[in-house]
Motif scaffolding. Structure first.
Motif, PDB file in Angstrom:
ATOM      1  N   ARG A  11      -2.093   3.783   0.495  1.00 47.47           N
ATOM      2  CA  ARG A  11      -0.960   4.700   0.640  1.00 47.47           C
ATOM      3  C   ARG A  11      -1.382   5.967   1.381  1.00 47.47           C
ATOM      4  NH1 ARG A  11       0.929   7.082  -3.297  1.00 47.47           N
ATOM      5  NH2 ARG A  11       3.165   7.072  -2.831  1.00 47.47           N
ATOM      6  N   THR A  64       3.198   3.412  -7.006  1.00 51.22           N
ATOM      7  CA  THR A  64       3.950   3.483  -5.755  1.00 51.22           C
ATOM      8  C   THR A  64       5.246   4.250  -5.954  1.00 51.22           C
ATOM      9  OG1 THR A  64       5.007   1.359  -6.264  1.00 51.22           O
ATOM     10  CG2 THR A  64       3.028   1.304  -4.875  1.00 51.22           C
ATOM     11  N   SER A 104      -2.023   5.217   5.059  1.00 51.05           N
ATOM     12  CA  SER A 104      -0.753   4.941   5.741  1.00 51.05           C
ATOM     13  C   SER A 104       0.002   6.228   6.023  1.00 51.05           C
ATOM     14  CB  SER A 104       0.097   3.980   4.899  1.00 51.05           C
ATOM     15  OG  SER A 104      -0.532   2.716   4.801  1.00 51.05           O
ATOM     16  N   ARG A 137       0.708  10.008  -9.536  1.00 51.60           N
ATOM     17  CA  ARG A 137       0.593   9.427  -8.196  1.00 51.60           C
ATOM     18  C   ARG A 137       0.528  10.558  -7.174  1.00 51.60           C
ATOM     19  NH1 ARG A 137       5.187   7.338  -8.168  1.00 51.60           N
ATOM     20  NH2 ARG A 137       6.166   8.904  -6.828  1.00 51.60           N
ATOM     21  N   ASP A 155       1.115  11.569  -3.296  1.00 56.25           N
ATOM     22  CA  ASP A 155       1.743  11.141  -2.048  1.00 56.25           C
ATOM     23  C   ASP A 155       1.159  11.923  -0.881  1.00 56.25           C
ATOM     24  OD1 ASP A 155       3.372   9.428  -3.463  1.00 56.25           O
ATOM     25  OD2 ASP A 155       5.025  10.853  -3.603  1.00 56.25           O
ATOM     26  N   LEU A 172       0.286  -3.161  -2.486  1.00 55.31           N
ATOM     27  CA  LEU A 172       1.273  -2.236  -3.030  1.00 55.31           C
ATOM     28  C   LEU A 172       2.069  -2.861  -4.164  1.00 55.31           C
ATOM     29  CD1 LEU A 172       0.522  -0.441  -0.641  1.00 55.31           C
ATOM     30  CD2 LEU A 172       2.955  -0.012  -0.284  1.00 55.31           C
ATOM     31  N   ALA A 230       2.539   0.982   5.157  1.00 55.10           N
ATOM     32  CA  ALA A 230       1.507   0.163   4.521  1.00 55.10           C
ATOM     33  C   ALA A 230       1.896  -1.312   4.538  1.00 55.10           C
ATOM     34  CB  ALA A 230       1.273   0.636   3.093  1.00 55.10           C
ATOM     35  N   SER A 256       5.303   6.196   3.869  1.00 53.30           N
ATOM     36  CA  SER A 256       3.924   5.717   3.971  1.00 53.30           C
ATOM     37  C   SER A 256       3.812   4.296   3.416  1.00 53.30           C
ATOM     38  CB  SER A 256       2.960   6.655   3.241  1.00 53.30           C
ATOM     39  OG  SER A 256       3.234   6.701   1.851  1.00 53.30           O
ATOM     40  N   GLU A 257       4.631   3.965   2.436  1.00 56.68           N
ATOM     41  CA  GLU A 257       4.598   2.607   1.889  1.00 56.68           C
ATOM     42  C   GLU A 257       5.244   1.597   2.840  1.00 56.68           C
ATOM     43  OE1 GLU A 257       4.585   4.282  -2.680  1.00 56.68           O
ATOM     44  OE2 GLU A 257       6.207   2.934  -2.067  1.00 56.68           O
ATOM     45  N   GLY A 273       6.049   9.603   0.544  1.00 56.90           N
ATOM     46  CA  GLY A 273       5.587   8.466  -0.246  1.00 56.90           C
ATOM     47  C   GLY A 273       6.275   7.182   0.170  1.00 56.90           C
ATOM     48  N   CYS A 310      -4.750   0.561  -3.861  1.00 55.83           N
ATOM     49  CA  CYS A 310      -3.355   0.943  -3.611  1.00 55.83           C
ATOM     50  C   CYS A 310      -3.274   2.414  -3.217  1.00 55.83           C
ATOM     51  CB  CYS A 310      -2.510   0.675  -4.854  1.00 55.83           C
ATOM     52  SG  CYS A 310      -0.764   1.121  -4.685  1.00 55.83           S
TER      53      CYS A 310
END
Length: 297
Positions: A126, A182, A129, A94, A96, A162, A153, A149-150, A146, A122
């Motif tokens: 992210r 996420t 965002s 992932r 970020d 998400l 979002a 930002s979620e 991370g 997704c």
């Protein structure tokens, strides 16, 4: 799927409230973005123009100004050792945050995400965002970018995106696997989505019908919890600054239909408790009994 601890829930709600308190006007009228043609009408051909259109489409649902330049860069997955040539959809690392690119931002997208629409959208949501965070002047540590930002979002309406991206079943050369796209876990995103729906008066059915089995289970549990905490919902809508410090408590979660049913049966079966009479009632009752006995001789 069980809810997170009360401490975690309080932290999530406080962070969501802080975003709303600081930037509430930017999120007024935010709609729930769903994986349908209504929100994603463009054909996707896995080429540069398709990706540019998709990024622009996702950005249109965020508070990012239209004149902010946006671009993307495809990143090879560091976990890919190059031995697999089957094109399988295996879990990837992932990414970020977002990269500065002149006056705009560049979204880094793992190449492995291109083969799965849920994971791709997704990742883009992210990344953009994170750009919203930067445009808002929010100072966030690399460790928390991370998570924050979620939160952004979800506030923008990407809760379903998400939640779906948090738990993606994949098939790969190594067998079945679960991709977690996420920072927040499935059971942590679910209550944020539920609070978003309640605050914005979105029917829970609108969100639930686009969720997989695991995500729907988490959302159902979260919605029951949110229904029991309408005071929190009201504050998120009208005075989120009262919640951002975390100085609030939650109401006890309401029981489901079976617990209410059995509770009512227990109440019906239990004998009524005998009420204690006060002295005046006892005196009047004694006089009434005396009159009855006198009449009966």
């Amino acid at each position: 799927m069980a809810l997170p601890s009360e401490t975690v829930l309080r932290n999530l709600v406080a962070r969501y409230a802080r975003v709303l308190a600081a930037h509430g006007e930017a999120f007024e009228g935010a709609e729930l973005v769903t994986p349908t043609a209504a929100h994603f009408p463009d054909h996707f051909a896995r080429d540069q123009k398709s990706l540019e259109r998709l990024i622009a489409r996702v950005a249109s649902y965020t508070p990012l100004p239209e004149d902010v330049p946006l671009s993307f860069v495809l990143v090879e997955d560091e976990t890919d050792d190059g031995h697999c040539t089957s094109g399988c959809s295996k879990p990837s690392a992932r990414i970020d945050g977002v990269q500065r690119d002149g006056d705009g931002y560049r979204v880094a997208i793992p190449v492995t995400e291109l083969g799965n629409a849920t994971r791709l959208v997704c990742a883009i949501a992210r990344g953009l965002s994170a750009a919203v965070l930067a445009e808002a002047g929010e100072e966030v540590t690399a460790r928390e970018v991370g998570l924050e930002s979620e939160i952004m979002a979800v506030a923008s309406g990407f809760g379903v995106v998400l939640l779906e991206g948090s738990h993606v079943y994949t098939k790969s050369c190594g067998g079945p696997a679960i991709h977690h796209g996420t920072t927040l876990a499935t059971e942590e995103i679910a209550p944020l989505l539920a609070f978003f729906c309640a605050r914005n008066e979105v029917s829970p059915r609108t969100a639930r019908k686009h969720l997989g089995a695991t995500q729907a289970e988490a959302f159902d549990e979260a919605w029951t919890f949110v229904e029991a905490n309408d005071a929190i919902v009201t504050k998120l809508r009208e005075a989120p600054e009262l919640l951002e410090g975390g100085a609030f408590t939650f109401e006890t979660k309401r029981g489901g239909i079976f617990s209410r049913l059995f509770s009512s049966r227990e109440n019906e079966a239990a004998p009524a408790s005998k009420r204690t009479r006060d002295p005046e009632e006892e005196r009047r009752l004694a006089e009434a009994r005396a009159l009855v006995e006198e009449e009966l001789g």
